[in-house]
Every structure is written in C-alpha cells, then in structure tokens.
Design a protein around this motif. Structure first.
Motif, PDB file in Angstrom:
ATOM      1  N   ALA A 304      90.133 -25.479 -38.820  1.00  0.00           N
ATOM      2  CA  ALA A 304      90.583 -24.419 -39.735  1.00  0.00           C
ATOM      3  C   ALA A 304      91.221 -24.962 -41.012  1.00  0.00           C
ATOM      4  CB  ALA A 304      91.577 -23.510 -39.011  1.00  0.00           C
ATOM      5  N   LEU A 305      91.868 -26.107 -40.900  1.00  0.00           N
ATOM      6  CA  LEU A 305      92.532 -26.697 -42.059  1.00  0.00           C
ATOM      7  C   LEU A 305      92.638 -28.201 -41.879  1.00  0.00           C
ATOM      8  CD1 LEU A 305      96.280 -26.974 -42.002  1.00  0.00           C
ATOM      9  CD2 LEU A 305      95.241 -25.740 -40.125  1.00  0.00           C
ATOM     10  N   THR A 306      92.853 -28.889 -42.992  1.00  0.00           N
ATOM     11  CA  THR A 306      93.066 -30.334 -42.949  1.00  0.00           C
ATOM     12  C   THR A 306      94.338 -30.656 -43.728  1.00  0.00           C
ATOM     13  OG1 THR A 306      90.684 -30.722 -42.829  1.00  0.00           O
ATOM     14  CG2 THR A 306      92.047 -32.578 -43.570  1.00  0.00           C
ATOM     15  N   ALA A 307      95.267 -31.351 -43.072  1.00  0.00           N
ATOM     16  CA  ALA A 307      96.492 -31.797 -43.758  1.00  0.00           C
ATOM     17  C   ALA A 307      96.291 -33.252 -44.189  1.00  0.00           C
ATOM     18  CB  ALA A 307      97.693 -31.670 -42.835  1.00  0.00           C
ATOM     19  N   VAL A 308      96.579 -33.515 -45.456  1.00  0.00           N
ATOM     20  CA  VAL A 308      96.322 -34.828 -46.055  1.00  0.00           C
ATOM     21  C   VAL A 308      97.651 -35.464 -46.435  1.00  0.00           C
ATOM     22  CG1 VAL A 308      95.090 -36.021 -47.914  1.00  0.00           C
ATOM     23  CG2 VAL A 308      94.184 -33.854 -47.017  1.00  0.00           C
ATOM     24  N   VAL A 309      97.835 -36.726 -46.030  1.00  0.00           N
ATOM     25  CA  VAL A 309      99.080 -37.444 -46.343  1.00  0.00           C
ATOM     26  C   VAL A 309      98.956 -38.034 -47.752  1.00  0.00           C
ATOM     27  CG1 VAL A 309     100.622 -39.316 -45.607  1.00  0.00           C
ATOM     28  CG2 VAL A 309      99.283 -38.040 -43.893  1.00  0.00           C
ATOM     29  N   MET A 310      99.980 -37.832 -48.570  1.00  0.00           N
ATOM     30  CA  MET A 310      99.958 -38.400 -49.933  1.00  0.00           C
ATOM     31  C   MET A 310     100.214 -39.908 -49.863  1.00  0.00           C
ATOM     32  SD  MET A 310      99.296 -36.123 -52.141  1.00  0.00           S
ATOM     33  CE  MET A 310      99.875 -36.492 -53.790  1.00  0.00           C
ATOM     34  N   PRO A 311      99.632 -40.673 -50.802  1.00  0.00           N
ATOM     35  CA  PRO A 311      99.954 -42.092 -50.844  1.00  0.00           C
ATOM     36  C   PRO A 311     101.463 -42.285 -51.077  1.00  0.00           C
ATOM     37  CG  PRO A 311      98.158 -41.553 -52.374  1.00  0.00           C
ATOM     38  CD  PRO A 311      98.694 -40.256 -51.849  1.00  0.00           C
ATOM     39  N   GLU A 312     101.980 -43.400 -50.602  1.00  0.00           N
ATOM     40  CA  GLU A 312     103.403 -43.734 -50.744  1.00  0.00           C
ATOM     41  C   GLU A 312     103.863 -43.518 -52.195  1.00  0.00           C
ATOM     42  OE1 GLU A 312     104.699 -44.351 -47.772  1.00  0.00           O
ATOM     43  OE2 GLU A 312     106.632 -44.410 -48.829  1.00  0.00           O
ATOM     44  N   GLY A 313     104.986 -42.856 -52.364  1.00  0.00           N
ATOM     45  CA  GLY A 313     105.557 -42.698 -53.705  1.00  0.00           C
ATOM     46  C   GLY A 313     104.979 -41.526 -54.493  1.00  0.00           C
ATOM     47  N   GLN A 314     104.013 -40.809 -53.927  1.00  0.00           N
ATOM     48  CA  GLN A 314     103.416 -39.664 -54.637  1.00  0.00           C
ATOM     49  C   GLN A 314     103.943 -38.360 -54.021  1.00  0.00           C
ATOM     50  OE1 GLN A 314     101.151 -39.828 -57.243  1.00  0.00           O
ATOM     51  NE2 GLN A 314     101.487 -42.042 -57.271  1.00  0.00           N
ATOM     52  N   ASP A 315     104.222 -37.395 -54.895  1.00  0.00           N
ATOM     53  CA  ASP A 315     104.794 -36.129 -54.437  1.00  0.00           C
ATOM     54  C   ASP A 315     103.686 -35.071 -54.290  1.00  0.00           C
ATOM     55  OD1 ASP A 315     106.153 -33.797 -54.029  1.00  0.00           O
ATOM     56  OD2 ASP A 315     107.279 -33.848 -55.921  1.00  0.00           O
ATOM     57  N   ALA A 316     103.506 -34.599 -53.064  1.00  0.00           N
ATOM     58  CA  ALA A 316     102.435 -33.624 -52.805  1.00  0.00           C
ATOM     59  C   ALA A 316     102.645 -32.333 -53.598  1.00  0.00           C
ATOM     60  CB  ALA A 316     102.373 -33.311 -51.306  1.00  0.00           C
ATOM     61  N   ASP A 317     103.909 -31.954 -53.800  1.00  0.00           N
ATOM     62  CA  ASP A 317     104.155 -30.691 -54.506  1.00  0.00           C
ATOM     63  C   ASP A 317     103.831 -30.814 -55.993  1.00  0.00           C
ATOM     64  OD1 ASP A 317     104.792 -29.472 -52.164  1.00  0.00           O
ATOM     65  OD2 ASP A 317     106.954 -29.788 -52.369  1.00  0.00           O
TER      66      ASP A 317
END
Ligand code: PLP
Length: 397
Positions: A304-317
């Motif tokens: 239904a969905l995929t959660a993706v981890v941001m690279p170190e030091g990057q802000d997902a928001d």
C-alpha cells in the motif's frame, strides 16, 4: 511561488484520491434515513463490506474516523483492567496502545524498532507464559501506515492457537483493507477495524468493525462503558438495513459505488495484484536511487505504501516541502519517531501505472530540486518493471 496548474497529486498513504465517479455518487440529495430507499442502500453496503472483509459475520459501519472503530473494537469486547498484548510496530500501533490505556485497559506493549512487523514467535512465547490467561486480546496493526510494514496475520493466528490461548485477535486493517489480501473468517480474526479513506477510495468519515461469533459472545459480558459504539444497538436496526442514529448517508452512496468498482468490476484478487505490482516497481525505483527502504523484512513489504529513509544529514520534511511547492504533490511525512527521517509514498486506492509513474517522477524531480544525493534511474527502473510484468487482464471483465 510556482503557479500550480493541472491536478494536485495526493500521494500520502491516505486519505487517497477519490475517483470522480465516487464523488458523483456522493453528490446526491440526502434521503430519509428511515425511509424504504435507505434500507436498500444500507443492506447493499453492509453486504458489500462483508465481501470485502471476507466474512459471513456481521459488519458495523460508524460515521467516524478509524480511531472510532479502534475504540469500538476495545470497548465492545473488554473490561476495565484487562491485559491486552500490543506491539510497537510504529506510530499507529503506539496510538492504539495509548487509546487502550485511556480506556482503563492494561496494555503489555512489546517493543519494536519500527522496521518490521509483529513477531509471531514472540506472541506464542508471551501467551504460553500467561498461565493465568490474563491476556484477553492480542491487537495487531496489519499494515503499519507509518512504516510501510505489513504484519503476517495468519502466522499470528497460528501462534495464538499453538499456545492454546483463548485471547481474542483484534486487527487494524485501516490501510490494508481493499489493497492487501485480508480474510477475516479464514484467518480467525475476532474484530477487524477498517476506515473509508484508504483502499476503499472514499473521503475520511466512515469506519468499520467486522465481528466474529466469539467477539460477539465476549461483548455480552464485556464491562467497558459504551453507548455510541455499542454493537448490540447497531446490529438490531442493521438487520433491516437501518442504523440506530443518523448515518453518513452521502458517504454510504459513495461506498456503494466504490464497492461496485472493487467487487463487481475489478475483483479483489486483481486489486491486490495491482497494488503488489506498483509496490514492487516503487521499491525498484528507491533502490535505483540508492536510497534505503525503511522496511527491513522483504516478506513484510507493504503493497500500500513505501517508506523511504533519507540519506544521512538530509531532512525529509524539507524534501517534501520542495516537492509540494515545485510539483504540487503531497508525500507522507515521517511520524513521531521518524519525523524528518523518512518520507512515505502512497500507492494505494484509485491508482494506475500512470499515477505511479507521475508520482515517482515527482519524487525523482524533487530529489534533484532539493539537492538530495541520489543516483538517477529510479523512474526508469520502475518503468522497466511495469513493462516486464504487465498488468494481468481483470478476471471480472
Ligand atoms: N490505524 C492506521 C493503520 C492508520 O493508518 C490510521 C490513520 O492513518 C489510523 C489507525 C487512525 O485512523 P483515523 O486517522 O482515521 O482516525
């Protein structure tokens, strides 16, 4: 400020995009909810929802968000101070636990790392250790919307049976029903909780309980106070298609249309296959970008969905803000513990190959625009998968 033309892309994992024909169905004069026309509508949606839950038992429909149906599952079956076994699979499992505490239940909360589903072996061990049978219910979130992890409910059932324990099994399918295979009766679930705004392709505002015979029996002696949520108040009028209080009539018109789409036109098996195919294409895109999937257990990847981890030091928001401002697409935020660390791509509900490709193109353009380190080629990897695994013809057409 970029002027937005065309249609907004709502790619959060619910509320999902509502098909135009469902919106048209909702756009109907409200009718007398005690009149004969309503009885036909009430019977049709209750029978249709039994087919979606895959149950012969009763289903109730509340004019409420999913949280209401969570509360209903607990207050109808349990008594003050009862122990309930719950699992920290993510944000929503944690909220359900908080709700249980506020109701005066005693949750045993098994800690988790928000990257995998419930562990059936741990359930069996906990239940075997509960010689006094103090645990009255096992509560599982089938698809953890905050993490993109789907727990293996049939294995949970087997674990409870292997321990020979009488606890009820309560399952939250708010972000899986109508997207991921689910079988209330065959999997021996006692109460299934669902909501309108995800796989069912409706606006928020309806929620559901599917109820086993064992759960119904438990409700006769359960002592938590309940009135609005009381199953017995609902089931009497429901038998003839009516409701004990004013139902959300117009949302029920929409539900009838959505059920026609899911059950009569596409067919549930095709719906599940469509979601699985789009989810696999999404994961291929994420890997090609060189980004990390939050879910660490391949057999628990969510369709239904995929959660993706941001690279170190990057802000997902900050990344999501760029995507919204530049490309008019909403992606899901990381919730509580995961705030700023992940973003979530919703690929459920009214969704097709082009919606998927538009969504993934928006993510890839956003990664470039926000300066997030990644490799090009995610969109191409998804396209390659869609071409290699074309969508099967619907068995219903
Ligand atoms: N459970 C899950 C798995 C959810 O995804 C949500 C909402 O997204 C809820 C419960 C709460 O439902 P609602 O926000 O409709 O009250």
């Amino acid at each position: 400020m970029v002027l937005h033309t065309g249609r907004h892309f709502l790619q959060i994992p619910g509320p999902t995009n509502v098909p135009d024909r469902v919106l048209r169905a909702i756009d109907h004069p409200t009718i007398d909810h005690r009149g004969p026309e309503f009885a036909d509508l009430g019977r049709a949606v209750l029978a249709g929802m039994q087919r979606v839950f895959r149950t012969e038992g009763p289903v109730v429909i509340y004019p409420a968000s999913g949280t209401g149906a969570w509360e209903a599952a607990l207050v109808n079956t349990l008594s003050p101070g009862d122990k309930v076994l719950m699992f920290e699979t993510g944000h929503f499992a944690s909220l359900w636990r908080k709700l249980a505490e506020r109701l005066g239940l005693d949750p045993v909360f098994v800690p988790g790392d928000w990257r995998r589903g419930v562990d059936p072996a741990a359930i069996e061990a906990r239940l075997r250790a509960d010689a006094g049978q103090e645990i009255k219910a096992v509560c599982v979130v089938h698809n953890e919307t905050s993490t993109g992890v789907t727990s293996r409910v049939p294995e949970v059932r087997k674990a409870i049976d292997a321990a020979g324990h009488p606890a009820l099994l309560l399952v939250d399918t708010i972000s899986s029903l109508g997207s991921i295979d689910y079988r209330h009766d065959a999997w021996g679930v006692d109460v299934t909780v669902a909501g309108s705004q995800k796989g069912l392709m409706l606006p928020p505002g309806l929620s559901f309980n599917a109820i086993s015979a064992k759960a119904l029996e438990a409700s006769k002696t359960a002592r938590l106070p309940r009135s609005y949520w009381a199953w017995d108040e609902m089931l009497g009028p429901n038998a003839t298609g009516f409701f004990p209080y004013t139902p959300a009539t117009n949302l029920l018109f929409g539900l009838r249309e959505a059920l026609t789409m899911l059950l009569e036109e596409e067919g549930l098996e095709a719906v599940f296959a469509r979601h699985a195919r789009h989810a696999e294409a999404t994961r291929r895109a994420v890997r090609a970008w060189g980004l990390e999937l939050l879910c660490q257990e391949p057999r628990e990847y969510s369709a239904a969905l995929t959660a993706v981890v941001m690279p170190e030091g990057q802000d997902a928001d900050a990344f999501r803000k760029t995507v919204l401002e530049r490309f008019d697409m909403s992606l899901g935020a990381g919730l509580s513990k995961l705030a700023g660390r992940v973003f979530r791509i919703g690929h459920l509900g009214a969704f097709n190959d082009l919606t998927l490709m538009g969504t993934l193109a928006g993510v890839e353009m956003g990664l470039v625009a926000a300066g997030v380190p990644h490799r090009a080629g995610g969109v191409q990897a998804a396209l390659d998968h869609l071409a290699a695994e074309p969508q099967a013809d619907s068995p219903k057409l």
